[in-house]
Scaffold this motif. Structure first.
Motif: not given
Length: 146
Positions: A7-9, A127, A130-131, A133-138
């Motif tokens: 992941w690019k987190l 951040s 961002d984490v 949001n990424y988990l929600k989308e992916a």
């Protein structure tokens, strides 16, 4: 699993990374058990409809109910046996699905409750969105609300 390494987190603590990896693994496990449960449910419905069709066919075309079928072919017996096996598989995977869902939900709620501890630094806290949001989308994991 090393999914989070790819992941690019923004930089997170090791505890946060481990918890998020476990959360993703539990979500995947829950999806697998739900898919298996659904497959066995469809299979059981198909077998029961086939058995119903066979019974209807025998009632329409025969005066001796199932005697010719049982003596000549073993299809009705095989359908009954396979429906029993499928039913018990369906129950097993439904229970596993419920257990996986409960484990996933408990970890998800724990992460939401402990987000102050997991994102200690100011940079990590900023951040956090961002984490989440990424988990929600992916992975379709909602960490915004209980």
């Amino acid at each position: 699993m090393d999914a989070l390494k790819e992941w690019k987190l923004p930089q997170q603590s090791k505890v946060t990374i481990v918890l998020l990896q476990e959360l993703v693994e539990r979500k995947n496990s829950e999806k697998q058990y739900k898919a298996k449960s659904q497959t066995y449910g469809y299979l059981l419905a198909f077998i029961l409809v086939t058995m119903g069709g066979l019974v209807w066919y025998e009632l329409e075309n025969s005066t001796s109910f199932f005697i010719s079928e049982l003596s000549i072919r073993s299809l009705p017996i095989m359908l009954v046996i396979s429906s029993v096996i499928t039913y018990f598989q369906l129950r097993k995977f439904s229970k596993k699905s419920k257990k996986a869902e409960d484990e996933f939900e408990s970890l998800r709620l724990e992460i939401i409750d402990r987000s102050d501890e997991l994102f200690k630094d100011q940079h990590q806290w900023e951040s956090r969105h961002d984490v989440f949001n990424y988990l929600k989308e992916a992975y379709d994991i909602n960490l915004y609300y209980k």
